[in-house]
Scaffold this motif. Structure first.
Motif, PDB file in Angstrom:
ATOM      1  N   LEU A  55       0.830  -1.202   0.000  1.00 41.09           N
ATOM      2  CA  LEU A  55       0.000   0.000   0.000  1.00 41.09           C
ATOM      3  C   LEU A  55       0.869   1.259   0.000  1.00 41.09           C
ATOM      4  O   LEU A  55       0.578   2.227  -0.719  1.00 41.09           O
ATOM      5  CB  LEU A  55      -0.947  -0.013   1.200  1.00 41.09           C
ATOM      6  N   ALA A  56       1.945   1.255   0.772  1.00 41.49           N
ATOM      7  CA  ALA A  56       2.859   2.402   0.790  1.00 41.49           C
ATOM      8  C   ALA A  56       3.514   2.586  -0.575  1.00 41.49           C
ATOM      9  O   ALA A  56       3.593   3.713  -1.096  1.00 41.49           O
ATOM     10  CB  ALA A  56       3.929   2.212   1.867  1.00 41.49           C
ATOM     11  N   VAL A  57       3.958   1.492  -1.185  1.00 40.70           N
ATOM     12  CA  VAL A  57       4.582   1.565  -2.512  1.00 40.70           C
ATOM     13  C   VAL A  57       3.593   2.126  -3.525  1.00 40.70           C
ATOM     14  O   VAL A  57       3.932   3.005  -4.326  1.00 40.70           O
ATOM     15  CB  VAL A  57       5.096   0.170  -2.947  1.00 40.70           C
ATOM     16  N   LEU A  58       2.355   1.654  -3.505  1.00 45.93           N
ATOM     17  CA  LEU A  58       1.330   2.146  -4.426  1.00 45.93           C
ATOM     18  C   LEU A  58       1.064   3.629  -4.218  1.00 45.93           C
ATOM     19  O   LEU A  58       1.022   4.410  -5.178  1.00 45.93           O
ATOM     20  CB  LEU A  58       0.036   1.349  -4.258  1.00 45.93           C
ATOM     21  N   SER A  59       0.919   4.045  -2.970  1.00 48.84           N
ATOM     22  CA  SER A  59       0.625   5.453  -2.668  1.00 48.84           C
ATOM     23  C   SER A  59       1.747   6.373  -3.145  1.00 48.84           C
ATOM     24  O   SER A  59       1.500   7.369  -3.831  1.00 48.84           O
ATOM     25  CB  SER A  59       0.418   5.641  -1.165  1.00 48.84           C
ATOM     26  N   PHE A  60       2.976   6.045  -2.779  1.00 55.31           N
ATOM     27  CA  PHE A  60       4.108   6.889  -3.172  1.00 55.31           C
ATOM     28  C   PHE A  60       4.293   6.879  -4.685  1.00 55.31           C
ATOM     29  O   PHE A  60       4.686   7.894  -5.273  1.00 55.31           O
ATOM     30  CB  PHE A  60       5.389   6.443  -2.475  1.00 55.31           C
ATOM     31  N   SER A  61       4.006   5.763  -5.313  1.00 58.56           N
ATOM     32  CA  SER A  61       4.145   5.680  -6.771  1.00 58.56           C
ATOM     33  C   SER A  61       3.154   6.599  -7.466  1.00 58.56           C
ATOM     34  O   SER A  61       3.508   7.303  -8.406  1.00 58.56           O
ATOM     35  CB  SER A  61       3.934   4.245  -7.241  1.00 58.56           C
TER      36      SER A  61
END
Length: 137
Positions: A55-61
């Motif tokens: 979820l963090a990777v998706l958000s920052f991406s």
């Protein structure tokens, strides 16, 4: 422009956060089998940890790549980032019966590496862009 507005519109901040999250994701995936062998409780929490990191990777991406694409129109960054996110999310959404530890590891490590490269390339485009040099990227 307020600090919050500057922070939300500053792509380099999100690329750096995405680099951190992607690197943590790869490190987590590589270290988990070894740590779980020593501390079995870690194995029980692994699924939730992976979902939080994904979820963090998706958000920052999204915060880094979408504005970057709008400004620079570099579709390879968007494509590589999308592939990386898909690979990282694969173990999260794939049913347990269709998954294996080796598939999860390969997908997550490949996706994490793709994300790290995509964020580095996105940062490079921001640093070498005339428009970004004249105004905050």
């Amino acid at each position: 422009m307020t600090f919050a507005t500057r922070l939300l519109t500053s792509r380099p901040v999100w690329d750096r956060a995405g680099l951190t999250a992607s690197t943590l994701c790869v490190a987590h995936c590589v270290a988990t089998p070894f740590v779980a062998a020593v501390l079995p409780i870690i194995a029980a929490m692994e699924g939730a940890t992976h979902a939080v990191l994904a979820l963090a990777v998706l958000s920052f991406s999204l915060l880094a790549f979408v504005p970057g694409f709008r400004k620079h129109r570099r579709s390879p960054v968007l494509g590589l980032g999308s592939a990386g996110v898909a690979l990282i999310w694969l173990p999260v959404v794939l049913p347990e019966s269709m998954s294996s530890e080796s598939l999860e590891t390969i997908a997550t490590v490949s996706g994490g590496i793709a994300m790290v490269v995509a964020h580095l390339v996105n940062l490079y485009f921001c640093r070498t862009c005339r428009v970004c040099a004249e105004s905050a990227c």
